[in-house]
Design a protein around this motif. Sequence first.
Motif, mmCIF file in Angstrom:
data_model
loop_
_atom_site.group_PDB
_atom_site.id
_atom_site.type_symbol
_atom_site.label_atom_id
_atom_site.label_comp_id
_atom_site.label_asym_id
_atom_site.label_seq_id
_atom_site.Cartn_x
_atom_site.Cartn_y
_atom_site.Cartn_z
ATOM 1 N N SER A 113 11.342 -7.637 3.529
ATOM 2 C CA SER A 113 11.025 -8.004 4.904
ATOM 3 C C SER A 113 9.544 -8.357 5.000
ATOM 4 C CB SER A 113 11.337 -6.856 5.869
ATOM 5 O OG SER A 113 10.826 -7.126 7.161
ATOM 6 N N PRO A 114 9.201 -9.576 5.377
ATOM 7 C CA PRO A 114 7.789 -9.954 5.486
ATOM 8 C C PRO A 114 7.081 -9.229 6.626
ATOM 9 C CG PRO A 114 9.189 -11.692 6.380
ATOM 10 C CD PRO A 114 10.103 -10.700 5.725
ATOM 11 N N PHE A 115 7.856 -8.678 7.560
ATOM 12 C CA PHE A 115 7.264 -7.994 8.708
ATOM 13 C C PHE A 115 6.714 -6.614 8.342
ATOM 14 C CE2 PHE A 115 10.602 -10.818 10.367
ATOM 15 C CZ PHE A 115 9.815 -11.660 11.131
ATOM 16 N N LEU A 116 7.090 -6.118 7.154
ATOM 17 C CA LEU A 116 6.565 -4.826 6.709
ATOM 18 C C LEU A 116 5.059 -4.889 6.498
ATOM 19 C CD1 LEU A 116 7.100 -1.908 5.594
ATOM 20 C CD2 LEU A 116 7.321 -2.985 3.342
ATOM 21 N N LEU A 117 4.563 -5.972 5.910
ATOM 22 C CA LEU A 117 3.149 -6.119 5.586
ATOM 23 C C LEU A 117 2.361 -6.521 6.827
ATOM 24 C CD1 LEU A 117 1.056 -6.070 3.286
ATOM 25 C CD2 LEU A 117 1.516 -8.510 2.942
ATOM 26 N N ARG A 118 1.402 -5.688 7.209
ATOM 27 C CA ARG A 118 0.661 -5.906 8.449
ATOM 28 C C ARG A 118 -0.723 -6.506 8.225
ATOM 29 N NH1 ARG A 118 3.596 -2.778 12.155
ATOM 30 N NH2 ARG A 118 5.702 -2.682 11.263
ATOM 31 N N THR A 119 -1.079 -6.813 6.995
ATOM 32 C CA THR A 119 -2.385 -7.426 6.710
ATOM 33 C C THR A 119 -2.175 -8.667 5.850
ATOM 34 O OG1 THR A 119 -2.649 -5.960 4.793
ATOM 35 C CG2 THR A 119 -3.674 -5.253 6.865
ATOM 36 N N VAL A 120 -3.161 -9.573 5.908
ATOM 37 C CA VAL A 120 -3.056 -10.810 5.115
ATOM 38 C C VAL A 120 -4.224 -11.002 4.153
ATOM 39 C CG1 VAL A 120 -1.672 -11.986 6.851
ATOM 40 C CG2 VAL A 120 -4.165 -12.132 6.982
ATOM 41 N N ASP A 121 -5.273 -10.229 4.317
ATOM 42 C CA ASP A 121 -6.452 -10.363 3.477
ATOM 43 C C ASP A 121 -6.950 -8.967 3.088
ATOM 44 O OD1 ASP A 121 -8.565 -11.505 2.089
ATOM 45 O OD2 ASP A 121 -9.882 -11.477 3.861
ATOM 46 N N PRO A 122 -6.913 -8.638 1.794
ATOM 47 C CA PRO A 122 -6.577 -9.494 0.656
ATOM 48 C C PRO A 122 -5.067 -9.736 0.551
ATOM 49 C CG PRO A 122 -7.037 -7.265 -0.066
ATOM 50 C CD PRO A 122 -7.375 -7.299 1.379
ATOM 51 N N PRO A 123 -4.668 -10.813 -0.134
ATOM 52 C CA PRO A 123 -3.240 -11.103 -0.291
ATOM 53 C C PRO A 123 -2.560 -10.081 -1.191
ATOM 54 C CG PRO A 123 -4.563 -12.599 -1.611
ATOM 55 C CD PRO A 123 -5.525 -11.818 -0.770
ATOM 56 N N LEU A 124 -1.294 -9.874 -0.975
ATOM 57 C CA LEU A 124 -0.565 -8.848 -1.700
ATOM 58 C C LEU A 124 -0.540 -9.098 -3.206
ATOM 59 C CD1 LEU A 124 1.022 -6.252 -1.120
ATOM 60 C CD2 LEU A 124 3.099 -7.631 -0.988
ATOM 61 N N ARG A 125 -0.531 -10.359 -3.608
ATOM 62 C CA ARG A 125 -0.473 -10.669 -5.041
ATOM 63 C C ARG A 125 -1.698 -10.149 -5.794
ATOM 64 N NH1 ARG A 125 -1.655 -15.436 -2.400
ATOM 65 N NH2 ARG A 125 -3.693 -16.377 -2.905
ATOM 66 N N GLU A 172 -7.433 0.148 -8.598
ATOM 67 C CA GLU A 172 -8.716 -0.339 -9.108
ATOM 68 C C GLU A 172 -9.167 -1.555 -8.286
ATOM 69 O OE1 GLU A 172 -8.559 -2.074 -13.044
ATOM 70 O OE2 GLU A 172 -6.364 -2.186 -12.925
ATOM 71 N N ALA A 173 -10.423 -1.910 -8.430
ATOM 72 C CA ALA A 173 -11.054 -3.003 -7.676
ATOM 73 C C ALA A 173 -11.218 -2.634 -6.210
ATOM 74 C CB ALA A 173 -10.274 -4.309 -7.818
ATOM 75 N N ASP A 174 -11.244 -1.312 -5.928
ATOM 76 C CA ASP A 174 -11.512 -0.835 -4.565
ATOM 77 C C ASP A 174 -10.451 -1.308 -3.569
ATOM 78 O OD1 ASP A 174 -13.098 0.821 -3.010
ATOM 79 O OD2 ASP A 174 -14.360 -0.812 -2.279
ATOM 80 N N LEU A 175 -9.198 -1.338 -4.022
ATOM 81 C CA LEU A 175 -8.087 -1.751 -3.178
ATOM 82 C C LEU A 175 -7.230 -0.541 -2.799
ATOM 83 C CD1 LEU A 175 -7.004 -4.983 -5.082
ATOM 84 C CD2 LEU A 175 -8.177 -4.877 -2.874
ATOM 85 N N PHE A 176 -6.672 -0.565 -1.597
ATOM 86 C CA PHE A 176 -5.857 0.537 -1.103
ATOM 87 C C PHE A 176 -4.569 -0.011 -0.496
ATOM 88 C CE2 PHE A 176 -10.275 1.839 -0.873
ATOM 89 C CZ PHE A 176 -10.254 3.073 -1.494
ATOM 90 N N LEU A 177 -3.466 0.510 -0.970
ATOM 91 C CA LEU A 177 -2.162 0.175 -0.415
ATOM 92 C C LEU A 177 -1.734 1.356 0.453
ATOM 93 C CD1 LEU A 177 -0.076 -2.166 -0.720
ATOM 94 C CD2 LEU A 177 1.081 -0.727 -2.412
#
Length: 327
Positions: A48-60, A82-87
């Motif tokens: 479901s694309p509606f699950l993801l609530r942010t666009v930047d940075p991209p999920l890939r 790593e790279a200071d990213l948080f999911l």
Amino acid sequence: MAVIIFLPETETTANVRRMPEYPDIIVYLERLQPRVKGQVLQRVRLASPFLLRTVDPPLREIEGKNVQDLRRLGKRIVFCLEADLFLVLHLMIAGRLHWKDREAKLPGRIGLAAFDFPAGTLTLTEAGTKKRASLHLLRGEQALADLNPGGLEVLEADERTFREALLRENHTLKRALTDPRLFSGIGNAYSDEILHRAGLSPLALTQRLSDEEISKLFDSVSRTLLDWANRLRREAGDGFPEGVTAFREAMAVHGRFGKPCPVCGSAVQRIIYAENETNYCPRCQTGGKLLADRSMSRLLKNDWPRTIEELEEVKKPSTTIPETLRK
């Protein structure tokens, strides 16, 4: 003779799922740690694309990144990459996590996302028609901090700090405990259990509590959250927790409307409002008084029982009453 009208049972009065809270989230995290910490997040599959609530940075951007740690942020689960990213994953009411074999297929109707790791796949499902679970991808600690409502971590606080948070605003105890700006990780289910253990009314105002009552509440929050976390750990064993729900037979009052209080034997009562309900024991918590239910008490007006004794009186066979009051 007063005739009391039957009210239809709604989703809020039925045994529906409730939002995972501190004990559930902490056990999820503990079981995820050995499975994904230090592992590469190979791929994220969104049903479901509606699950993801942010666009930047991209999920890939997170694919191929190593999971360095996991955290809890209130009722959210945080994957620190790593790279200071948080999911950041918020399960909301009906979201649940499952650990499956590598590249497991998502169930068609309730599957929302899959996170593929070398050792297996973490899937996210959400029952029901209202899809409320959310996923945020953030860059940097500040972005993560901005998502934090700021509630106090009671298990890391002393009584003085707890008192300050509790008295910051004048709310009912039920509202205060479930306000994520005041207290972290406590929701509808465990607030009922906390208040029953403390012997306090859910409608008592915070700024009218005595010092002794605040001390009892502080102790009850800590004991209730720790006791239930330990219970859920034992239930999960070495496996991944399945069947996460806030309605548990071992609970004292939550989800137990009409059943006997384990302390005094009185029938557990409830207040229904919006999409939530409050469960309480009238003898242990409110001095024998029944709290006004917004829908039923407005409908019944003077016929609404106000004490345990009045409730027992209307339960007699000579009175026509709904099943919701007979229990």
